[in-house]
Design an enzyme around this catalytic site. Structure first.
Site, PDB file in Angstrom:
ATOM      1  N   ASP A   1       8.714  34.388   5.071  1.00  0.00           N
ATOM      2  CA  ASP A   1       9.093  34.668   3.687  1.00  0.00           C
ATOM      3  C   ASP A   1       8.811  33.491   2.754  1.00  0.00           C
ATOM      4  O   ASP A   1       8.617  33.679   1.549  1.00  0.00           O
ATOM      5  CB  ASP A   1      10.591  34.991   3.596  1.00  0.00           C
ATOM      6  CG  ASP A   1      11.045  36.032   4.584  1.00  0.00           C
ATOM      7  OD1 ASP A   1      10.646  35.942   5.756  1.00  0.00           O
ATOM      8  OD2 ASP A   1      11.821  36.913   4.212  1.00  0.00           O
TER       9      ASP A   1
ATOM     10  N   ASP B   1      14.291  29.548  -0.952  1.00  0.00           N
ATOM     11  CA  ASP B   1      14.074  30.644  -1.885  1.00  0.00           C
ATOM     12  C   ASP B   1      14.228  30.239  -3.350  1.00  0.00           C
ATOM     13  O   ASP B   1      14.367  31.108  -4.218  1.00  0.00           O
ATOM     14  CB  ASP B   1      15.017  31.807  -1.567  1.00  0.00           C
ATOM     15  CG  ASP B   1      14.451  32.708  -0.476  1.00  0.00           C
ATOM     16  OD1 ASP B   1      13.213  32.774  -0.352  1.00  0.00           O
ATOM     17  OD2 ASP B   1      15.237  33.325   0.257  1.00  0.00           O
TER      18      ASP B   1
END
Length: 233
Positions: free
Chosen positions: A156, A99
């Protein structure tokens, strides 16, 4: 929203008023939050999450967006130190993972695009190198999380690929783009079900790249005509 309803209300939206409301709210938050890293609110007060948490770039990203739209130096000053703060997770023990796109695109890269800051550019490229280093070339996937999840990939990660594409264009190095497209191809091949729904987690053998397990995790349900998916996290 229903397209016909959108057409009916489009002409009645006072966007200057909307931006003014946003500006007032974010200004209030700047004064209230200080240098905290907000994640969720408890008893009407934001918490202060650690900087290696996946949402740490969101608040400064809002600040850079407001600076870009308004030119108000209040937002620039509040946003300025955030990429340096998050960078400290690169030089000490932390739980940074896939991320970093969420963390450095809205901070370092936004700073560089808004101001030309060389350190912002450097930190953005450093994060892109970090993300590229999580790519498993045998399985053609970006490793999602740390600890013992060496073969885990999650859908994601596609939202972090923009960091790699930016780096490829910024320094003219196609290896970043190859990694981004390789991961995206793997997601298309192994994550999307026949009905259009999406698996959250797919794990691979990190040594051979072969598929090990597909998990629903927090994946989306079927994508219905005229409706968006319901991505979870």
């Amino acid at each position: 929203m229903n397209p016909r309803l959108t057409e009916r209300v489009k002409g009645r939206v006072d966007w200057e008023q909307v931006w003014e409301q946003i500006r007032k709210k974010v200004t209030f938050m700047v004064e209230s939050i200080g240098d905290r890293s907000p994640h969720v609110a408890h008893e009407e007060r934001y918490d202060d999450m650690r900087h290696d948490w996946w949402t740490s770039g969101f608040w400064p990203g809002i600040l850079w967006s407001l600076y870009d739209q308004t030119g108000d130096d209040t937002f620039r000053q509040a946003a300025w130190p955030w990429d340096e703060r998050i960078e400290q997770c690169m030089v000490r023990e932390s739980n940074l993972h896939h991320d970093v796109g969420f963390q450095f695109l809205p901070t370092a890269v936004a700073k560089y695009k808004c101001t030309g800051d060389a350190d912002g550019r450097r930190r953005g490229l450093q994060a892109a190198n970090f993300l590229a280093g999580r790519y498993n070339p045998v399985g053609r996937f970006i490793r999602a999380w740390n600890q013992d999840k060496t073969g885990w990939a999650i859908v994601d990660s596609c939202m972090n690929l923009s960091l790699l594409l930016w780096a490829a264009e910024e320094i003219g190095d196609p290896r970043f783009r190859h990694i981004a497209l390789g991961h995206a191809d793997t997601v298309l091949r192994h994550f999307i079900r026949g009905d259009g729904s999406v698996r959250h987690i797919v794990s691979f053998d990190p040594e051979t790249g072969s598929l090990s397990k597909r998990s629903a995790g927090k994946g989306t349900g079927p994508i219905l005509p005229g409706a968006a998916g319901n991505p979870g996290r």
